[in-house]
Design an enzyme around this catalytic site. Structure first.
Site, PDB file in Angstrom:
ATOM      1  N   HIS A  43     -24.024  45.206  -6.403  1.00 17.48           N
ATOM      2  CA  HIS A  43     -23.477  43.842  -6.392  1.00 17.48           C
ATOM      3  C   HIS A  43     -22.196  43.837  -5.558  1.00 17.48           C
ATOM      4  O   HIS A  43     -21.097  43.934  -6.109  1.00 17.48           O
ATOM      5  CB  HIS A  43     -23.191  43.425  -7.847  1.00 17.48           C
ATOM      6  CG  HIS A  43     -22.867  41.981  -8.025  1.00 17.48           C
ATOM      7  ND1 HIS A  43     -23.202  41.287  -9.167  1.00 17.48           N
ATOM      8  CD2 HIS A  43     -22.226  41.091  -7.241  1.00 17.48           C
ATOM      9  CE1 HIS A  43     -22.782  40.036  -9.064  1.00 17.48           C
ATOM     10  NE2 HIS A  43     -22.181  39.894  -7.903  1.00 17.48           N
ATOM     11  N   GLU A  70     -27.534  42.109  -5.334  1.00 12.34           N
ATOM     12  CA  GLU A  70     -27.255  40.859  -6.031  1.00 12.34           C
ATOM     13  C   GLU A  70     -25.889  40.327  -5.644  1.00 12.34           C
ATOM     14  O   GLU A  70     -24.997  41.102  -5.257  1.00 12.34           O
ATOM     15  CB  GLU A  70     -27.367  41.050  -7.547  1.00 12.34           C
ATOM     16  CG  GLU A  70     -26.432  42.101  -8.093  1.00 12.34           C
ATOM     17  CD  GLU A  70     -26.553  42.320  -9.591  1.00 12.34           C
ATOM     18  OE1 GLU A  70     -27.658  42.198 -10.138  1.00 12.34           O
ATOM     19  OE2 GLU A  70     -25.517  42.625 -10.203  1.00 12.34           O
ATOM     20  N   HIS A 190     -28.120  42.180 -18.046  1.00 14.88           N
ATOM     21  CA  HIS A 190     -26.759  41.980 -18.535  1.00 14.88           C
ATOM     22  C   HIS A 190     -26.643  42.411 -19.987  1.00 14.88           C
ATOM     23  O   HIS A 190     -27.325  41.880 -20.858  1.00 14.88           O
ATOM     24  CB  HIS A 190     -26.250  40.544 -18.397  1.00 14.88           C
ATOM     25  CG  HIS A 190     -24.839  40.542 -17.882  1.00 14.88           C
ATOM     26  ND1 HIS A 190     -23.776  40.841 -18.679  1.00 14.88           N
ATOM     27  CD2 HIS A 190     -24.355  40.380 -16.634  1.00 14.88           C
ATOM     28  CE1 HIS A 190     -22.681  40.839 -17.940  1.00 14.88           C
ATOM     29  NE2 HIS A 190     -22.997  40.571 -16.693  1.00 14.88           N
TER      30      HIS A 190
HETATM   31  N1  PXP Z   1     -27.721  41.389 -13.545  1.00 11.14           N
HETATM   32  C1  PXP Z   1     -26.696  40.771 -12.909  1.00 11.14           C
HETATM   33  C2  PXP Z   1     -27.012  39.543 -12.123  1.00 11.14           C
HETATM   34  C3  PXP Z   1     -25.402  41.276 -12.961  1.00 11.14           C
HETATM   35  O1  PXP Z   1     -24.400  40.653 -12.315  1.00 11.14           O
HETATM   36  C4  PXP Z   1     -25.163  42.467 -13.685  1.00 11.14           C
HETATM   37  C5  PXP Z   1     -23.769  43.057 -13.712  1.00 11.14           C
HETATM   38  O2  PXP Z   1     -23.407  43.425 -12.425  1.00 11.14           O
HETATM   39  C6  PXP Z   1     -26.248  43.078 -14.330  1.00 11.14           C
HETATM   40  C7  PXP Z   1     -27.510  42.513 -14.256  1.00 11.14           C
HETATM   41  C8  PXP Z   1     -26.096  44.340 -15.122  1.00 11.14           C
HETATM   42  O3  PXP Z   1     -25.332  44.084 -16.264  1.00 11.14           O
HETATM   43  P1  PXP Z   1     -24.742  45.295 -17.109  1.00 11.14           P
HETATM   44  O4  PXP Z   1     -23.750  46.009 -16.236  1.00 11.14           O
HETATM   45  O5  PXP Z   1     -24.109  44.627 -18.289  1.00 11.14           O
HETATM   46  O6  PXP Z   1     -25.902  46.170 -17.480  1.00 11.14           O
END
Ligand code: PXP
Length: 237
Positions: A43, A70, A190
């Site tokens: 990201h 992302e 997430h």
């Molecule tokens: N999906 C998206 C769109 C995110 O922004 C993130 C965090 O960068 C994640 C998934 C992964 O989340 P986590 O780090 O809480 O596993």
């Protein structure tokens, strides 16, 4: 089987704390794949506080599984993605200063914007996914943006899991059923972790991919990278 895409932002955060190349992000990505991860997610944010734009170029030739980039589709992000051509781009409605993604798109209000950006990525043959909450209207309107997939924002699921997991999963089951009916592929991510992942996977029909970063990186402090990835994969069977 649901694919595990490891989000390696936190590896870059640790590296950036010292300004050298330790840990080596590219090596960690290769090792995640060697230990069974089926994808790598990054990201890159405008301030490059963890993943830098250069990291994205460095990772492209070494990621042999699915490369997922992302982020918020501003001009520099769009240009980066079109240049690197990952397998998938996940669009996230992050304002620049936010600590982490904490909401999905309003797919009605942002329909025209998303449609335009998605069509640009699709002409470059990059699969698209958009981050959404479980609001039925957001799933319904996702179809008209032209996106291939949605990524369900699982923050609220994780938050409510310990107090009442049946309630926590409910809206996700409904959203996923609707997405399946509408022909949208389903990703999720997430705050998924070793405690809440298996229940999510078992209740969500057609879950194609989860992207997991924070908890997985924390777990590897105790279990090591290989064992941690195997534990997550085990819950996704
Ligand atoms: N999906 C998206 C769109 C995110 O922004 C993130 C965090 O960068 C994640 C998934 C992964 O989340 P986590 O780090 O809480 O596993």
């Amino acid at each position: 089987m649901t694919k595990l895409s490891v989000n390696i932002n936190k590896i870059a955060t640790i590296r950036n704390a010292r300004g050298n190349n330790l840990p080596n992000l590219v090596q960690v990505a290769k090792d995640c794949e060697k230990f069974g991860a089926q994808g790598i997610t990054v990201h890159p944010r405008p301030d490059e506080r963890h993943i830098t734009y250069q990291d994205v170029y460095d990772l492209k030739p070494v990621v042999n599984t699915e490369f997922n980039i992302e982020g918020f589709p501003n001009t520099s992000f769009i240009n980066l993605v079109l240049d690197v051509k990952p397998h998938q781009v996940t669009l996230v409605p992050d304002p620049p200063g936010v600590l982490t993604s904490n909401a999905g798109w309003d797919t009605l209000k942002q329909k025209d914007f998303l449609k335009e950006v998605i069509s640009e990525f699709k002409s470059a043959r990059i699969r698209t996914s958009i981050f959404v909450d479980t609001e039925i209207a957001n799933i319904e309107n996702a179809v008209s943006t032209g996106t291939d997939r949605i990524e369900l924002y699982t923050g609220p699921y994780a938050e409510n899991f310990n107090s009442n997991k049946e309630n926590a999963i409910n809206s996700f089951i409904q959203a996923a059923n609707l997405a399946n009916e509408l022909g949208l592929g389903i990703n999720a991510g997430h705050d998924l972790n070793l405690n809440n992942l298996n229940y999510f996977k078992n209740n969500i029909n057609g879950l194609l991919e989860v992207s997991i970063g924070h908890a997985l990186i924390c777990d590897l402090l105790y279990f090591g990278l290989e064992n941690t990835i195997k534990k997550y994969l085990n819950y996704l069977k």
